[in-house]
Design a protein around this motif. Structure first.
Motif, PDB file in Angstrom:
ATOM      1  N   ALA A 201       0.819  -1.294  -0.096  1.00 27.76           N
ATOM      2  CA  ALA A 201      -0.063   0.033  -0.037  1.00 27.76           C
ATOM      3  C   ALA A 201       0.908   1.248  -0.146  1.00 27.76           C
ATOM      4  CB  ALA A 201      -0.939  -0.096   1.254  1.00 27.76           C
ATOM      5  N   ILE A 202       1.983   1.244   0.728  1.00 23.55           N
ATOM      6  CA  ILE A 202       2.709   2.467   0.792  1.00 23.55           C
ATOM      7  C   ILE A 202       3.528   2.639  -0.511  1.00 23.55           C
ATOM      8  CG2 ILE A 202       5.168   3.104   1.610  1.00 23.55           C
ATOM      9  CD1 ILE A 202       4.107   2.358   4.459  1.00 23.55           C
ATOM     10  N   ASN A 203       3.942   1.433  -1.357  1.00 25.64           N
ATOM     11  CA  ASN A 203       4.458   1.867  -2.461  1.00 25.64           C
ATOM     12  C   ASN A 203       3.581   2.287  -3.602  1.00 25.64           C
ATOM     13  OD1 ASN A 203       7.054   0.954  -1.852  1.00 25.64           O
ATOM     14  ND2 ASN A 203       6.591  -1.419  -2.212  1.00 25.64           N
ATOM     15  N   ALA A 204       2.106   2.064  -3.158  1.00 28.64           N
ATOM     16  CA  ALA A 204       1.206   2.542  -3.951  1.00 28.64           C
ATOM     17  C   ALA A 204       0.877   4.013  -4.087  1.00 28.64           C
ATOM     18  CB  ALA A 204      -0.035   1.614  -4.147  1.00 28.64           C
ATOM     19  N   VAL A 205       0.965   4.601  -2.515  1.00 28.61           N
ATOM     20  CA  VAL A 205       0.261   5.787  -2.221  1.00 28.61           C
ATOM     21  C   VAL A 205       1.485   6.783  -2.048  1.00 28.61           C
ATOM     22  CG1 VAL A 205      -2.069   4.749  -2.297  1.00 28.61           C
ATOM     23  CG2 VAL A 205      -0.567   5.022  -0.261  1.00 28.61           C
ATOM     24  N   ILE A 206       2.389   6.401  -1.333  1.00 28.08           N
ATOM     25  CA  ILE A 206       3.455   6.953  -0.653  1.00 28.08           C
ATOM     26  C   ILE A 206       4.841   7.227  -1.691  1.00 28.08           C
ATOM     27  CG2 ILE A 206       4.600   7.662   1.262  1.00 28.08           C
ATOM     28  CD1 ILE A 206       2.521   6.719   2.987  1.00 28.08           C
ATOM     29  N   PRO A 207       4.921   7.934  -2.430  1.00 22.38           N
ATOM     30  CA  PRO A 207       6.147   7.982  -3.473  1.00 22.38           C
ATOM     31  C   PRO A 207       7.539   7.887  -2.529  1.00 22.38           C
ATOM     32  CG  PRO A 207       4.515   9.221  -4.169  1.00 22.38           C
ATOM     33  CD  PRO A 207       4.145   9.055  -2.886  1.00 22.38           C
ATOM     34  N   GLU A 208       8.549   7.680  -3.075  1.00 20.48           N
ATOM     35  CA  GLU A 208       9.879   7.519  -2.193  1.00 20.48           C
ATOM     36  C   GLU A 208      10.311   9.014  -1.907  1.00 20.48           C
ATOM     37  OE1 GLU A 208      12.903   5.078  -3.704  1.00 20.48           O
ATOM     38  OE2 GLU A 208      11.683   3.087  -3.833  1.00 20.48           O
ATOM     39  N   GLN A 209      10.005   9.886  -2.952  1.00 20.25           N
ATOM     40  CA  GLN A 209      10.462  11.096  -2.521  1.00 20.25           C
ATOM     41  C   GLN A 209       9.757  12.000  -1.386  1.00 20.25           C
ATOM     42  OE1 GLN A 209       8.978  10.068  -5.394  1.00 20.25           O
ATOM     43  NE2 GLN A 209       7.402  11.406  -6.380  1.00 20.25           N
ATOM     44  N   ILE A 210       8.718  11.319  -1.016  1.00 23.27           N
ATOM     45  CA  ILE A 210       8.156  11.886   0.480  1.00 23.27           C
ATOM     46  C   ILE A 210       8.435  11.210   1.673  1.00 23.27           C
ATOM     47  CG2 ILE A 210       6.476  13.108  -1.382  1.00 23.27           C
ATOM     48  CD1 ILE A 210       4.219  11.323  -0.187  1.00 23.27           C
ATOM     49  N   ARG A 211       9.038   9.868   1.420  1.00 23.98           N
ATOM     50  CA  ARG A 211       9.172   9.174   2.534  1.00 23.98           C
ATOM     51  C   ARG A 211      10.253   9.768   3.536  1.00 23.98           C
ATOM     52  NH1 ARG A 211       8.712   3.182  -0.024  1.00 23.98           N
ATOM     53  NH2 ARG A 211       7.252   3.453  -1.484  1.00 23.98           N
ATOM     54  N   LEU A 212      11.082  10.811   3.262  1.00 28.19           N
ATOM     55  CA  LEU A 212      11.643  11.400   4.206  1.00 28.19           C
ATOM     56  C   LEU A 212      10.734  12.032   5.209  1.00 28.19           C
ATOM     57  CD1 LEU A 212      14.525  13.162   2.080  1.00 28.19           C
ATOM     58  CD2 LEU A 212      14.826  11.068   3.572  1.00 28.19           C
ATOM     59  N   LEU A 213       9.644  12.404   4.964  1.00 25.18           N
ATOM     60  CA  LEU A 213       8.533  12.948   5.875  1.00 25.18           C
ATOM     61  C   LEU A 213       8.170  11.668   6.929  1.00 25.18           C
ATOM     62  CD1 LEU A 213       6.586  15.089   3.492  1.00 25.18           C
ATOM     63  CD2 LEU A 213       7.964  15.844   5.208  1.00 25.18           C
ATOM     64  N   ASN A 214       7.661  11.936   7.838  1.00 25.29           N
ATOM     65  CA  ASN A 214       7.088  11.179   8.951  1.00 25.29           C
ATOM     66  C   ASN A 214       5.722  11.032   8.526  1.00 25.29           C
ATOM     67  OD1 ASN A 214       6.729  11.170  12.436  1.00 25.29           O
ATOM     68  ND2 ASN A 214       6.767   9.393  11.118  1.00 25.29           N
ATOM     69  N   LEU A 215       5.383   9.841   7.862  1.00 26.73           N
ATOM     70  CA  LEU A 215       3.963   9.655   7.446  1.00 26.73           C
ATOM     71  C   LEU A 215       3.419   8.385   8.230  1.00 26.73           C
ATOM     72  CD1 LEU A 215       4.498  10.682   3.826  1.00 26.73           C
ATOM     73  CD2 LEU A 215       3.594  12.120   5.484  1.00 26.73           C
ATOM     74  N   ALA A 216       2.310   8.179   8.281  1.00 27.37           N
ATOM     75  CA  ALA A 216       1.435   7.115   8.601  1.00 27.37           C
ATOM     76  C   ALA A 216       0.519   6.529   7.591  1.00 27.37           C
ATOM     77  CB  ALA A 216       0.630   7.358  10.139  1.00 27.37           C
ATOM     78  N   LEU A 217       0.229   5.354   7.339  1.00 29.60           N
ATOM     79  CA  LEU A 217      -0.418   4.708   6.353  1.00 29.60           C
ATOM     80  C   LEU A 217      -1.271   3.842   7.262  1.00 29.60           C
ATOM     81  CD1 LEU A 217      -1.185   3.806   3.166  1.00 29.60           C
ATOM     82  CD2 LEU A 217      -0.107   1.767   3.988  1.00 29.60           C
ATOM     83  N   VAL A 218      -2.887   3.992   7.162  1.00 30.24           N
ATOM     84  CA  VAL A 218      -3.665   3.261   7.923  1.00 30.24           C
ATOM     85  C   VAL A 218      -4.567   2.470   6.899  1.00 30.24           C
ATOM     86  CG1 VAL A 218      -5.639   3.128   9.623  1.00 30.24           C
ATOM     87  CG2 VAL A 218      -3.604   4.859   9.829  1.00 30.24           C
ATOM     88  N   ASP A 219      -4.438   1.110   7.030  1.00 30.64           N
ATOM     89  CA  ASP A 219      -5.324   0.286   6.035  1.00 30.64           C
ATOM     90  C   ASP A 219      -6.598  -0.262   6.941  1.00 30.64           C
ATOM     91  OD1 ASP A 219      -6.469  -1.401   4.296  1.00 30.64           O
ATOM     92  OD2 ASP A 219      -4.814  -2.703   3.961  1.00 30.64           O
ATOM     93  N   VAL A 220      -7.832   0.357   6.814  1.00 30.50           N
ATOM     94  CA  VAL A 220      -8.831  -0.047   7.631  1.00 30.50           C
ATOM     95  C   VAL A 220      -9.461  -1.248   6.865  1.00 30.50           C
ATOM     96  CG1 VAL A 220     -10.863   0.655   8.822  1.00 30.50           C
ATOM     97  CG2 VAL A 220      -9.057   2.238   8.718  1.00 30.50           C
ATOM     98  N   GLY A 221      -9.565  -2.345   7.276  1.00 26.94           N
ATOM     99  CA  GLY A 221     -10.138  -3.670   6.582  1.00 26.94           C
ATOM    100  C   GLY A 221     -11.328  -3.966   7.181  1.00 26.94           C
ATOM    101  N   ALA A 222     -11.616  -5.149   7.210  1.00 28.94           N
ATOM    102  CA  ALA A 222     -13.057  -5.815   8.082  1.00 28.94           C
ATOM    103  C   ALA A 222     -12.719  -6.019   9.387  1.00 28.94           C
ATOM    104  CB  ALA A 222     -13.481  -6.861   7.183  1.00 28.94           C
ATOM    105  N   GLY A 223     -11.482  -6.920   9.639  1.00 26.25           N
ATOM    106  CA  GLY A 223     -11.550  -7.087  11.145  1.00 26.25           C
ATOM    107  C   GLY A 223     -10.441  -6.403  11.769  1.00 26.25           C
TER     108      GLY A 223
END
Length: 680
Positions: A201-223
């Motif tokens: 998911a990170i590779n899809a929506v957070i390009p490498e050029q902005i990963r120097l920033l402190n970011l969070a990815l949240v994948d809200v699924g079913a369970g």
């Protein structure tokens, strides 16, 4: 239909709790070109919380997706890229401390030692918590360093007596991977690449050029809701909470008396309509407003987003990230992003929903639905094309074959951890400091530094942070711990004199360890209390050793000594007990018969001295004739007539007369049988 890309196709599968999504595409420059996809729901609850429960049922859905895509594209799909669910990850948070004997300048090696010890501690903690499973160490990150309990960004170069680190270490159960492989095998395919869903998911929506920033990815699924943190250019931590979309679905079921699928439909309608229409389980048509539904699910959304926020803060060292990207079907539910922003104390625009429209490196030759649910399957293919390696990197560590999951850039440290090599075998322990007291003053003797491990990567010296590739050979010559100091009394105290008392050797000045006299060969141990006493006279020696002299005499070469005798190097003393019928104050060595006093009723009786004849005795088995004397011989007199070296004591001298232990002052008579020997 295009045909030139058929040999370069990438097939990716996202095997989720509710649905399975298969995507097919190819790489064109830096982009992934989607040519087809297929999505199907599980027949029943074959998966729960990201874990496969029924391999056969899941394999059947996967095979149907594969077959459908093969027919439409007129290709054969044999190889597939998959992802292990982030909800299967297990995270351990540990703290480790390293102390130094004195103020010490912290080196990079000290920091690496601290981190490796933390990973080892987390691994033990993980095994203790679930010793029935095998785990891969996926990643670790340092949440915070401490210098003397002060939080520090970087420890290197600072001086301290103690450093500490708080780490997050993430593990993936081996059985999760095994069950995924079992499904793919039954669907008649081979796994060519394995990653983690949060990474995809990170590779899809957070390009490498902005990963120097402190970011969070949240994948809200079913369970569950999966979390990943990026910092300084890479993924630094993973987490999960067991709370997601199913909680909202169940609240709708109980409130409106509907089945599971209807409740799921109500959730989806709420994101696009003001009014929601459905039939309850009785069949009655119902109509509700979105605001009413918002009130019903608000407590569930509040609890879920609060738990997600707490986990993000924990993974990120207690601080909110710069921004949060939300993906997954559950992230579209009412008020999820705004509630999460509130609990992270971030502006609402900093918590953003991400869908396929935000994927800048994806091109589609088919109509692609704009939904967060497509992020992970597309990310799986993008990750495979970005990473040219397979799902595992295989290296050898000292001839041991090690299999490492490619969840991140792998280092020698990862291989060492997987090989089960203890951190102390890489970074040696310094020998323990010997602490003791000498005359009340604390003394400290430092231990020796150990020899660190030598690490060779393909024959060249390397550090534990160096990156490794498939097929690398790592040689580790284990560290040698430093020796603890060994010190004897003779090295600590200058010995001036050596004397013997009753066959036991004493050294002057007298050395007492824990109030007990010791020799110069005594080896000092931790916390010994050592005192030295300057002894000059015989009386001082006897007093120090608590030897009372009542009814006793001390002799040197069978000459009686006074208490003021000045001790000399090499002196040898014997202590003897006076018989009760001898005046201990009498100075003469031999007592005349006429001077013996009868103690009966205090009456003095002079005894007649009979004519004295030669005396024959047996000493150590040999007959000895003693010349006439007007007084009795005593045991001490015998040494003038026999060859017995008293100058070199070999223990405690033993005197036996007629089978009974005797003393130096006992009288010797004609016919006595004597034994004289050293007892060691």
């Amino acid at each position: 239909m295009k045909t030139y890309w058929k040999e370069l196709l990438c097939f990716g599968l996202d095997i989720g709790t509710r649905t399975v999504v298969g995507v097919v595409g190819y790489k064109e420059g830096e982009n992934f070109v989607l040519i087809d996809y297929e999505c199907r729901a599980h027949e029943e609850r074959a998966m729960k919380d990201g874990q496969i429960h029924d391999i056969q049922k899941v394999a059947r859905v996967v095979y149907e997706i594969k077959s459908t895509l093969e027919k439409r594209l007129e290709v054969t799909l044999k190889d597939v890229a998959i992802a292990a669910a982030g909800r299967s990850l297990s995270t351990q948070i540990v703290e480790v401390t390293k102390s130094f004997d004195e103020l010490h300048e912290v080196t990079l090696s000290d920091i690496q030692h601290l981190e490796l010890e933390g990973v080892a501690k987390a691994k033990l903690k993980q095994q203790d918590g679930d010793n029935e499973k095998d785990y891969y160490c996926v990643a670790y990150s340092v949440v915070q360093y401490y210098l003397e309990d002060y939080m520090m960004a970087n420890l290197e170069g600072h001086k301290a007596r103690e450093i500490k680190a708080r780490l997050i270490v993430t593990f993936l159960p081996k059985q999760v991977i095994d069950s995924l492989y079992a499904v793919i095998e039954r669907a008649e395919m081979n796994v060519t690449h394995l990653t983690l869903e949060p990474i995809a998911a990170i590779n899809a929506v957070i390009p490498e050029q902005i990963r120097l920033l402190n970011l969070a990815l949240v994948d809200v699924g079913a369970g569950t809701s999966d979390i990943a943190i990026t910092k300084e250019g890479s993924v630094s931590a993973y987490g999960m909470i067991p709370n997601a979309g199913d909680g909202v679905t169940e609240a709708i079921i109980h409130k409106y008396l509907v089945d599971f699928n209807t409740a799921e439909s109500i959730k989806k309608q709420a994101t696009t309509q003001d009014k929601i229409f459905f039939n309850d389980i009785i069949g009655l048509p119902c109509e509700i407003m979105v605001d009413e539904l918002r009130e019903v699910i608000a407590p569930i959304i509040k609890t879920m987003t609060q738990e997600i926020a707490e986990q993000i803060l924990s993974l990120n060292g207690g601080n909110p990230p710069n921004a949060v990207f939300c993906v997954g079907g559950g992230s579209q539910m009412l008020d999820v992003t705004s509630s999460l922003a509130k609990y992270l104390d971030l502006p609402e625009e900093r918590v953003a929903l991400r869908s396929t429209v935000h994927m800048t490196k994806v091109k589609s030759e088919v109509d692609l639905i704009d939904t967060p649910e497509m992020i992970t399957p597309l990310g799986i293919c993008m990750t495979m094309m970005k990473d040219k390696y397979t799902e595992f990197t295989i290296v050898r560590v000292n001839e041991q074959k090690i299999k490492l999951l490619n969840a991140k850039k792998l280092t020698i440290l990862d291989a060492i951890v997987a090989a089960g090599i203890e951190h102390s075998a890489i970074f040696p322990k310094k020998g323990e400091t010997l602490m003791f007291k000498l005359n009340g003053v604390r003394q400290r003797v430092k231990g020796e530094n150990g020899s660190p491990a030598t690490i060779l990567l393909n024959g060249k010296e390397a550090s534990i942070q160096e990156h490794i590739n498939d097929g690398d050979f790592i040689e580790v010559e284990l560290a040698a711990n430093g020796m603890s100091p060994r010190m004897t009394i003779g090295k600590l105290v200058k010995i001036e004199k050596s004397i013997q008392l009753e066959g036991k050797c004493y050294y002057l000045p007298l050395v007492l360890v824990n109030n007990q006299p010791v020799s110069s060969e005594y080896e000092i141990v931790v916390n010994d209390e050592i005192t030295t006493r300057s002894i000059y006279t015989l009386g001082e020696l006897l007093d120090t050793l608590n030897i009372g002299m009542e009814n006793k005499i001390v002799t040197k070469n069978f000459e009686k000594l006074d208490s003021d005798y000045i001790l000399q190097d090499g002196d040898s003393f014997l202590i003897d007990i006076l018989p009760s019928n001898i005046n201990p104050k009498k100075e003469d060595k031999a007592l005349e018969v006429e001077e013996v006093i009868s103690l009966n009723e205090g009456i003095e009786i002079a005894q007649e001295v009979e004519e004295i004849l030669d005396i024959y005795i047996i000493v150590n088995g040999k007959t000895l004739c003693l010349p006439k004397k007007e007084i009795d011989y005593i045991f001490a007199s015998i040494f003038d007539f026999i060859d017995f070296d008293l100058s070199k004591p070999q223990g405690v001298i033993k005197l036996i007369k007629n089978g009974v232990e005797s003393t130096l002052t006992d009288s010797i008579h004609d016919g006595d049988v004597l034994e004289i020997f050293w007892k060691k």
